[in-house]
Design a protein around this motif. Structure first.
Motif, PDB file in Angstrom:
ATOM      1  N   GLY A 205      18.544 -21.303 -52.806  1.00  0.00           N
ATOM      2  CA  GLY A 205      19.127 -21.945 -51.444  1.00  0.00           C
ATOM      3  C   GLY A 205      18.619 -22.780 -50.456  1.00  0.00           C
ATOM      4  O   GLY A 205      19.301 -23.514 -51.430  1.00  0.00           O
ATOM      5  N   GLU A 206      18.198 -22.815 -49.394  1.00  0.00           N
ATOM      6  CA  GLU A 206      17.807 -24.081 -48.909  1.00  0.00           C
ATOM      7  C   GLU A 206      16.662 -24.980 -50.047  1.00  0.00           C
ATOM      8  O   GLU A 206      15.456 -24.340 -50.237  1.00  0.00           O
ATOM      9  CB  GLU A 206      17.133 -24.168 -47.883  1.00  0.00           C
ATOM     10  N   HIS A 207      17.197 -26.870 -50.209  1.00  0.00           N
ATOM     11  CA  HIS A 207      16.378 -27.023 -51.366  1.00  0.00           C
ATOM     12  C   HIS A 207      15.837 -28.411 -50.533  1.00  0.00           C
ATOM     13  O   HIS A 207      16.926 -29.306 -50.258  1.00  0.00           O
ATOM     14  CB  HIS A 207      16.019 -26.338 -52.315  1.00  0.00           C
ATOM     15  N   VAL A 208      14.749 -29.097 -51.759  1.00  0.00           N
ATOM     16  CA  VAL A 208      14.388 -30.880 -50.945  1.00  0.00           C
ATOM     17  C   VAL A 208      14.954 -31.546 -52.594  1.00  0.00           C
ATOM     18  O   VAL A 208      14.121 -31.275 -52.937  1.00  0.00           O
ATOM     19  CB  VAL A 208      13.329 -30.805 -50.150  1.00  0.00           C
ATOM     20  N   ARG A 209      15.584 -32.020 -52.533  1.00  0.00           N
ATOM     21  CA  ARG A 209      16.023 -33.045 -53.677  1.00  0.00           C
ATOM     22  C   ARG A 209      15.266 -33.984 -53.417  1.00  0.00           C
ATOM     23  O   ARG A 209      15.510 -34.364 -52.472  1.00  0.00           O
ATOM     24  CB  ARG A 209      17.699 -33.063 -53.832  1.00  0.00           C
ATOM     25  N   MET A 210      14.786 -34.281 -54.238  1.00  0.00           N
ATOM     26  CA  MET A 210      14.452 -35.964 -54.472  1.00  0.00           C
ATOM     27  C   MET A 210      13.710 -36.626 -56.023  1.00  0.00           C
ATOM     28  O   MET A 210      13.810 -35.950 -56.548  1.00  0.00           O
ATOM     29  CB  MET A 210      12.086 -35.692 -54.682  1.00  0.00           C
ATOM     30  N   PHE A 285      25.021 -13.205 -54.321  1.00  0.00           N
ATOM     31  CA  PHE A 285      24.588 -13.840 -54.187  1.00  0.00           C
ATOM     32  C   PHE A 285      25.134 -14.809 -53.128  1.00  0.00           C
ATOM     33  O   PHE A 285      26.486 -14.240 -52.924  1.00  0.00           O
ATOM     34  CB  PHE A 285      24.584 -14.800 -55.574  1.00  0.00           C
ATOM     35  N   SER A 286      24.994 -15.691 -52.191  1.00  0.00           N
ATOM     36  CA  SER A 286      25.466 -15.714 -50.695  1.00  0.00           C
ATOM     37  C   SER A 286      26.857 -16.595 -52.030  1.00  0.00           C
ATOM     38  O   SER A 286      26.779 -17.569 -52.851  1.00  0.00           O
ATOM     39  CB  SER A 286      24.556 -16.657 -50.268  1.00  0.00           C
ATOM     40  N   GLY A 287      27.321 -17.664 -51.304  1.00  0.00           N
ATOM     41  CA  GLY A 287      28.874 -18.340 -51.096  1.00  0.00           C
ATOM     42  C   GLY A 287      28.289 -19.168 -51.157  1.00  0.00           C
ATOM     43  O   GLY A 287      29.731 -20.163 -51.047  1.00  0.00           O
ATOM     44  N   SER A 288      27.446 -19.407 -50.298  1.00  0.00           N
ATOM     45  CA  SER A 288      26.944 -20.833 -50.291  1.00  0.00           C
ATOM     46  C   SER A 288      26.485 -22.133 -50.760  1.00  0.00           C
ATOM     47  O   SER A 288      26.107 -23.175 -50.581  1.00  0.00           O
ATOM     48  CB  SER A 288      25.963 -20.599 -48.505  1.00  0.00           C
ATOM     49  N   LEU A 289      26.143 -21.924 -52.211  1.00  0.00           N
ATOM     50  CA  LEU A 289      25.265 -22.651 -53.072  1.00  0.00           C
ATOM     51  C   LEU A 289      26.266 -24.145 -53.097  1.00  0.00           C
ATOM     52  O   LEU A 289      25.901 -25.127 -52.585  1.00  0.00           O
ATOM     53  CB  LEU A 289      26.186 -22.689 -54.336  1.00  0.00           C
ATOM     54  N   ARG A 290      27.541 -24.590 -52.715  1.00  0.00           N
ATOM     55  CA  ARG A 290      28.543 -25.334 -52.623  1.00  0.00           C
ATOM     56  C   ARG A 290      27.659 -26.463 -51.228  1.00  0.00           C
ATOM     57  O   ARG A 290      27.251 -27.420 -50.694  1.00  0.00           O
ATOM     58  CB  ARG A 290      30.023 -25.545 -52.706  1.00  0.00           C
ATOM     59  N   ASN A 291      27.318 -25.329 -50.576  1.00  0.00           N
ATOM     60  CA  ASN A 291      26.693 -26.197 -48.530  1.00  0.00           C
ATOM     61  C   ASN A 291      25.411 -26.563 -49.250  1.00  0.00           C
ATOM     62  O   ASN A 291      24.837 -27.708 -48.715  1.00  0.00           O
ATOM     63  CB  ASN A 291      27.139 -25.077 -47.500  1.00  0.00           C
ATOM     64  N   VAL A 292      24.851 -25.726 -49.752  1.00  0.00           N
ATOM     65  CA  VAL A 292      23.735 -26.071 -49.433  1.00  0.00           C
ATOM     66  C   VAL A 292      22.919 -27.104 -50.677  1.00  0.00           C
ATOM     67  O   VAL A 292      21.741 -28.710 -50.021  1.00  0.00           O
ATOM     68  CB  VAL A 292      22.215 -24.950 -50.103  1.00  0.00           C
ATOM     69  N   CYS A 293      23.868 -27.587 -51.676  1.00  0.00           N
ATOM     70  CA  CYS A 293      23.198 -28.280 -52.345  1.00  0.00           C
ATOM     71  C   CYS A 293      23.494 -29.612 -51.769  1.00  0.00           C
ATOM     72  O   CYS A 293      23.441 -30.711 -51.789  1.00  0.00           O
ATOM     73  CB  CYS A 293      24.151 -28.313 -53.721  1.00  0.00           C
ATOM     74  N   SER A 294      24.974 -29.804 -51.126  1.00  0.00           N
ATOM     75  CA  SER A 294      26.143 -30.771 -50.213  1.00  0.00           C
ATOM     76  C   SER A 294      24.578 -31.274 -49.149  1.00  0.00           C
ATOM     77  O   SER A 294      24.258 -32.636 -49.052  1.00  0.00           O
ATOM     78  CB  SER A 294      27.611 -30.769 -49.803  1.00  0.00           C
ATOM     79  N   ALA A 296      21.357 -30.891 -48.679  1.00  0.00           N
ATOM     80  CA  ALA A 296      19.866 -31.810 -50.285  1.00  0.00           C
ATOM     81  C   ALA A 296      20.350 -32.880 -50.399  1.00  0.00           C
ATOM     82  O   ALA A 296      19.650 -33.439 -50.306  1.00  0.00           O
ATOM     83  CB  ALA A 296      19.687 -30.603 -51.172  1.00  0.00           C
ATOM     84  N   ASP A 297      21.878 -33.631 -50.624  1.00  0.00           N
ATOM     85  CA  ASP A 297      21.754 -34.487 -50.895  1.00  0.00           C
ATOM     86  C   ASP A 297      21.992 -35.449 -49.822  1.00  0.00           C
ATOM     87  O   ASP A 297      21.759 -36.600 -50.382  1.00  0.00           O
ATOM     88  CB  ASP A 297      23.804 -34.459 -51.879  1.00  0.00           C
ATOM     89  N   LEU A 298      22.407 -35.186 -48.995  1.00  0.00           N
ATOM     90  CA  LEU A 298      23.112 -35.161 -47.675  1.00  0.00           C
ATOM     91  C   LEU A 298      21.273 -36.252 -47.247  1.00  0.00           C
ATOM     92  O   LEU A 298      21.462 -37.199 -47.127  1.00  0.00           O
ATOM     93  CB  LEU A 298      23.509 -34.766 -46.570  1.00  0.00           C
TER      94      LEU A 298
END
Ligand code: FAD
Length: 424
Positions: A205-210, A285-294, A296-298
């Motif tokens: 889901g929502e995550h914080v990439r670092m 599972f939600s189909g939002s995987l690409r969006n949440v990853c984009s 987090a990248d942003l």
């Protein structure tokens, strides 16, 4: 009374302040109260650093480097400032702090209720009653591992664990593992379990990439230097959201490495979207995987922009390596939207879906509908009740060890003013 010292137990009785919990936050509060000669006792249901002794998995290391392990009057003094403490080292560090500060801790003393009375508060324990004018709640932010409602619909053939139950991959049955959640905990467990030879699927889901390191320094150097974690709670746009933000995808290890979704998929893990439900034994599972990853990248790259701005303006600018940008998170266009939980491929689900405090013993009307303490920067709605050690309590860094000092200094200052008013 100043700090009585850990070994000089005193009978329960009347005192100015009761601090509940002897994790590092309760101990730091005790240190600051002692500095002001405010009479207090610290009540702890287990041993000092109880949460780190009993509620963490075996391989856990701090994700903050040793140089950042600092508390009021005390800081890491070993010969590996850039290393990361494992649990025995951290327990020793916190126990040393209790000794150093002669904190008046009463261990094995569980608080079973806190009630208002005519003169302040009555704090009940199995070892007796304490009467005080003020209570500082330092009982931790992570007492309960939260599981989502969907956990109730998981078929019986699946073993389910929370991070509080998990000790290491050796306790898992052979077979696939679904890790739900991609915060620091979910990522670290997914990585360890995949390395141990299990097929891991991680629901994201929502995550914080670092990144672990940036421009030749640990990411915590940049967060510290650029003041990103110093932002105050009353300046944050959406404080409710900020307090719910997942922990960053970081791990502390001897060879600093980035722990992101790309590194997990490189090792063979499979990514799926947020777990939405289980129907007839099939996880959806939600189909939002690409969006949440984009997203987090942003957000990661925005944060790196802030760090670059600081680096460029810094007098040390020439010492830093050039900035860089990281590969976007690779997401399979055909990421699975369902996963059978009955065909035997998945044997275990780990709920890395967050933690919450437990205030079931708090009988003062300061809790909201969700059982959270209503407070303004740690000052609760009932006069004389304070809470410390919660995410973004007064600053973004509040839930980190190095964020403790500024918060507890603010809180003990407020508390001293409250006691001075002579209001009972
Ligand atoms: C898995 C994990 C990894 C983390 N990694 C890092 C990291 O790398 N770096 C970092 O800076 N921070 C990290 N944190 C965050 C962090 O340091 C915690 O927020 C921290 O434990 C808070 O300290 P505390 O003293 O408030 O709570 P705790 O350490 O939980 O201490 C609370 C104490 O209160 C006691 N208590 C609770 N209820 C009662 C009661 N009713 N009566 C008496 N005693 C009671 C408990 O036994 C416990 O000893 C991590 C947290 C978790 C969960």
């Amino acid at each position: 009374m100043t700090a009585a010292g850990r070994d000089q137990l005193r009978p329960a009785g009347t005192i100015d302040v009761v601090v509940i919990g002897a994790g590092h936050v309760g101990l730091a509060t005790s240190y600051c109260l002692s500095e002001r000669s405010i009479e207090h006792v610290v009540l702890e249901r287990g041993e000092v650093a109880n949460s780190w002794r009993n509620e963490r998995w075996d391989s856990l290391t701090l994700l903050t480097p040793n140089w950042q392990s600092r508390l009021p009057g005390f800081s890491y003094a070993g010969d590996d400032p850039d290393g990361f403490m494992d649990m025995p080292e951290l327990i020793r560090f916190i126990s040393d702090y209790a000794e150093f500060s002669s904190a008046p801790v009463q261990t094995n003393t569980e608080v079973t209720s806190v009630r208002q009375n005519d003169n302040g508060y009555q704090v009940s324990t199995e070892a007796g009653e304490w009467y005080c004018r003020s209570v500082v709640i330092a009982s931790g932010a992570c007492n309960v591992a939260v599981t989502p409602k969907v956990a109730d619909t998981v078929p019986d053939n699946i073993n389910t664990l929370t991070p509080h139950d998990y000790r290491g991959p050796g306790q898992l049955e052979p077979g696939g593992v679904l890790v739900v959640g991609a915060s620091a905990t979910g990522m670290q467990l997914a990585d360890e379990i995949q390395r141990a030879g299990h097929d891991v699927t991680i629901a994201v889901g929502e995550h914080v990439r670092m990144p672990r390191t940036y421009r030749g320094r640990d990411i915590q150097f940049w967060l510290d230097a650029a003041g990103i974690l110093n932002e105050r709670y009353d300046e944050v746009d959406d404080i409710v959201r900020a307090r719910r933000l997942p922990s960053p995808q970081l791990v502390g290890s001897h060879e600093p490495a980035m722990l992101d979704l790309n590194s997990l998929t490189d090792k063979g893990a499979k990514l799926v979207g947020r777990l939405m439900g289980v129907r007839d034994g099939v996880a959806q599972f939600s189909g939002s995987l690409r969006n949440v990853c984009s997203l987090a990248d942003l957000k990661m790259h925005r944060m790196l922009d802030t760090m670059d701005e600081w680096a460029t303006a810094s007098p040390q600018a020439s010492q830093f390596e050039p900035g860089e940008r990281f590969e976007r998170t690779r997401v399979d266009d055909a990421a699975d939207l369902t996963l059978s939980l009955t065909d035997g491929a998945i044997r275990t689900i780990i709920w890395a879906t967050g933690f919450r405090p437990d205030y079931s013993w708090l009988d003062v009307p300061v809790l909201d509908r969700k059982g959270r303490i209503r407070h303004d920067g740690g000052v609760a709605e009932a006069a004389g009740i304070y809470v410390v050690g919660l995410p973004v309590l007064r600053r973004r860094k509040s839930s980190f060890i190095h964020g403790t000092e500024d918060d507890v200094r603010d809180i003990t200052e407020h508390l001293a003013g409250y006691l001075d008013q002579g209001v009972a």
